[in-house]
Design an enzyme around this catalytic site. Structure first.
Site, PDB file in Angstrom:
ATOM      1  N   LYS A  18       0.824  -1.220   0.000  1.00 14.82           N
ATOM      2  CA  LYS A  18       0.000   0.000   0.000  1.00 14.82           C
ATOM      3  C   LYS A  18       0.858   1.270   0.000  1.00 14.82           C
ATOM      4  O   LYS A  18       0.557   2.214  -0.719  1.00 14.82           O
ATOM      5  CB  LYS A  18      -0.928   0.032   1.228  1.00 14.82           C
ATOM      6  CG  LYS A  18      -1.947  -1.094   1.267  1.00 14.82           C
ATOM      7  CD  LYS A  18      -2.977  -0.881   2.370  1.00 14.82           C
ATOM      8  CE  LYS A  18      -2.414  -0.861   3.758  1.00 14.82           C
ATOM      9  NZ  LYS A  18      -1.803  -2.122   4.194  1.00 14.82           N
ATOM     10  N   ARG A  94      -9.865   1.433   8.686  1.00 13.63           N
ATOM     11  CA  ARG A  94      -9.372   0.111   9.055  1.00 13.63           C
ATOM     12  C   ARG A  94     -10.426  -0.691   9.789  1.00 13.63           C
ATOM     13  O   ARG A  94     -10.182  -1.847  10.133  1.00 13.63           O
ATOM     14  CB  ARG A  94      -8.198   0.291   9.992  1.00 13.63           C
ATOM     15  CG  ARG A  94      -6.924  -0.362   9.500  1.00 13.63           C
ATOM     16  CD  ARG A  94      -5.843   0.114  10.403  1.00 13.63           C
ATOM     17  NE  ARG A  94      -4.632  -0.583  10.320  1.00 13.63           N
ATOM     18  CZ  ARG A  94      -3.539  -0.125   9.738  1.00 13.63           C
ATOM     19  NH1 ARG A  94      -3.573   0.992   9.061  1.00 13.63           N
ATOM     20  NH2 ARG A  94      -2.434  -0.796   9.819  1.00 13.63           N
ATOM     21  N   ARG A 131      11.408  -6.548   5.402  1.00 14.03           N
ATOM     22  CA  ARG A 131      11.152  -5.126   5.137  1.00 14.03           C
ATOM     23  C   ARG A 131      11.997  -4.230   6.040  1.00 14.03           C
ATOM     24  O   ARG A 131      12.140  -4.484   7.225  1.00 14.03           O
ATOM     25  CB  ARG A 131       9.670  -4.819   5.361  1.00 14.03           C
ATOM     26  CG  ARG A 131       9.323  -3.359   5.141  1.00 14.03           C
ATOM     27  CD  ARG A 131       7.874  -3.156   4.923  1.00 14.03           C
ATOM     28  NE  ARG A 131       7.107  -3.124   6.163  1.00 14.03           N
ATOM     29  CZ  ARG A 131       5.836  -2.762   6.220  1.00 14.03           C
ATOM     30  NH1 ARG A 131       5.191  -2.440   5.112  1.00 14.03           N
ATOM     31  NH2 ARG A 131       5.200  -2.752   7.359  1.00 14.03           N
ATOM     32  N   ARG A 163      10.957  -1.783  11.213  1.00 10.48           N
ATOM     33  CA  ARG A 163       9.929  -1.152  12.045  1.00 10.48           C
ATOM     34  C   ARG A 163       9.728  -1.994  13.310  1.00 10.48           C
ATOM     35  O   ARG A 163       9.718  -3.217  13.233  1.00 10.48           O
ATOM     36  CB  ARG A 163       8.609  -1.097  11.273  1.00 10.48           C
ATOM     37  CG  ARG A 163       8.435   0.176  10.487  1.00 10.48           C
ATOM     38  CD  ARG A 163       7.250   0.154   9.590  1.00 10.48           C
ATOM     39  NE  ARG A 163       5.991  -0.226  10.196  1.00 10.48           N
ATOM     40  CZ  ARG A 163       4.813  -0.094   9.619  1.00 10.48           C
ATOM     41  NH1 ARG A 163       4.727   0.432   8.412  1.00 10.48           N
ATOM     42  NH2 ARG A 163       3.721  -0.481  10.208  1.00 10.48           N
ATOM     43  N   ARG A 174      -0.942  -8.110  13.972  1.00 13.31           N
ATOM     44  CA  ARG A 174      -1.500  -7.152  13.008  1.00 13.31           C
ATOM     45  C   ARG A 174      -2.319  -7.882  11.936  1.00 13.31           C
ATOM     46  O   ARG A 174      -3.369  -7.394  11.509  1.00 13.31           O
ATOM     47  CB  ARG A 174      -0.371  -6.333  12.368  1.00 13.31           C
ATOM     48  CG  ARG A 174       0.207  -5.307  13.343  1.00 13.31           C
ATOM     49  CD  ARG A 174       1.592  -4.875  12.935  1.00 13.31           C
ATOM     50  NE  ARG A 174       1.583  -4.063  11.743  1.00 13.31           N
ATOM     51  CZ  ARG A 174       2.594  -3.987  10.881  1.00 13.31           C
ATOM     52  NH1 ARG A 174       3.689  -4.689  11.072  1.00 13.31           N
ATOM     53  NH2 ARG A 174       2.501  -3.225   9.838  1.00 13.31           N
TER      54      ARG A 174
HETATM   55  P1  AMP Z   1       0.433   1.032   9.088  1.00 11.79           P
HETATM   56  O1  AMP Z   1       1.654   1.808   8.819  1.00 11.79           O
HETATM   57  O2  AMP Z   1      -0.735   1.428   8.244  1.00 11.79           O
HETATM   58  O3  AMP Z   1       0.669  -0.455   9.107  1.00 11.79           O
HETATM   59  O4  AMP Z   1      -0.018   1.401  10.601  1.00 11.79           O
HETATM   60  C1  AMP Z   1       0.854   1.179  11.700  1.00 11.79           C
HETATM   61  C2  AMP Z   1       0.071   1.179  12.995  1.00 11.79           C
HETATM   62  O5  AMP Z   1      -0.567   2.440  13.182  1.00 11.79           O
HETATM   63  C3  AMP Z   1      -1.063   0.152  13.078  1.00 11.79           C
HETATM   64  O6  AMP Z   1      -0.603  -1.139  13.443  1.00 11.79           O
HETATM   65  C4  AMP Z   1      -1.921   0.796  14.164  1.00 11.79           C
HETATM   66  O7  AMP Z   1      -1.337   0.627  15.438  1.00 11.79           O
HETATM   67  C5  AMP Z   1      -1.844   2.273  13.807  1.00 11.79           C
HETATM   68  N1  AMP Z   1      -2.869   2.695  12.830  1.00 11.79           N
HETATM   69  C6  AMP Z   1      -2.664   3.144  11.557  1.00 11.79           C
HETATM   70  N2  AMP Z   1      -3.816   3.472  10.958  1.00 11.79           N
HETATM   71  C7  AMP Z   1      -4.789   3.211  11.870  1.00 11.79           C
HETATM   72  C8  AMP Z   1      -6.202   3.319  11.844  1.00 11.79           C
HETATM   73  N3  AMP Z   1      -6.863   3.745  10.742  1.00 11.79           N
HETATM   74  N4  AMP Z   1      -6.889   2.959  12.963  1.00 11.79           N
HETATM   75  C9  AMP Z   1      -6.253   2.520  14.069  1.00 11.79           C
HETATM   76  N5  AMP Z   1      -4.920   2.377  14.163  1.00 11.79           N
HETATM   77  C10 AMP Z   1      -4.180   2.734  13.072  1.00 11.79           C
END
Ligand code: AMP
Length: 224
Positions: A18, A94, A131, A163, A174
């Site tokens: 993404k 999400r 990654r 990360r 996740r």
């Molecule tokens: P990502 O980079 O999109 O994988 O997001 C990393 C982390 O940020 C996720 O595992 C959540 O802890 C938090 N996060 C990101 N977007 C959201 C969202 N829309 N709702 C809730 N938590 C979020």
């Protein structure tokens, strides 16, 4: 900035691509790319009030509560101009409740298309284990495709690391949350007639071409 660009959401498991594809699409359509994950990570790095509240959630791979995500998103993306100019949302919504909030916030500017980047769990596990991400600009690398200089970002010179939520334990949590909370959005948007499923296997360029076809197709439909 184009006068009127597409309004897009990218859905897909962690590691589906993404972030990579959002960057390419944002450039191609000259639209704004908003990643809630990047916004939340930036708050953690800044050490501000929100960052202190969310760091434990991020590290454990748990979803941040809706009210905090809404506040972060509104601060970055509150004006109606964005709705008219187009955007790509990456990592938001999400949950079904976030999708419902988004529908009401769109205020007469419906999404053109929600792109579901489809990929198997086995593939994303493999991608996530290798990654590495730039802590400053978010550029993504893989242990098999590192930056030119010793884990220094090619784009901005920032440090490239794993990360904290790409550990095996956080990744499996996740993915579990993805299945429970986010996968239902596929049906949510299919029911609204806005879903396009795109195969996320292949080179970045191949996937990008598929996405552009799906977006241009959706934007050409008179009913949208
Ligand atoms: P990502 O980079 O999109 O994988 O997001 C990393 C982390 O940020 C996720 O595992 C959540 O802890 C938090 N996060 C990101 N977007 C959201 C969202 N829309 N709702 C809730 N938590 C979020």
């Amino acid at each position: 900035m184009s006068a009127r660009g597409p309004r897009l959401v990218l859905l897909g498991k962690q590691g589906a691509g993404k972030g990579t594809q959002s960057a390419l699409l944002a450039e191609h359509y000259e639209i704004e790319w908003v990643s809630t994950g990047d916004l939340l990570r930036a708050a953690v790095v800044a050490g501000n009030e929100i960052g202190l509240k969310v760091s434990d959630y991020l590290e454990a791979g748990e979803l941040v509560p809706d009210d905090i995500v809404q506040a972060v998103l509104a601060a970055r993306f509150g004006s109606v101009d964005h709705l008219e100019e187009g955007f790509i949302l990456d990592g938001y919504p999400r949950t079904v409740s976030q999708a419902e909030l988004l529908e009401s916030a769109l205020d007469g500017h419906p999404l053109n298309v929600v792109l579901h980047l489809e990929v198997s769990t086995a593939t994303v596990l493999d991608r996530l284990a290798g990654r590495r991400v730039c802590e400053s600009c978010g550029a993504t690398y893989h242990i098999n495709l590192p930056p030119a200089r010793d884990w220094i970002c090619d784009v901005c010179g920032g440090p490239v690391r794993q990360r904290p939520d790409d550990t095996e334990e956080a990744v499996s949590r996740r993915l579990e949350i993805y299945e429970q909370e986010t996968a239902p959005l596929v049906e949510f948007y299919r029911d609204l007639g806005r879903l396009a499923v795109v195969d996320a296997i292949g080179s970045g360029e191949e996937v990008f071409r598929r996405l552009v076809l799906a977006i241009d197709d959706a934007c050409a439909e008179p009913s949208r």
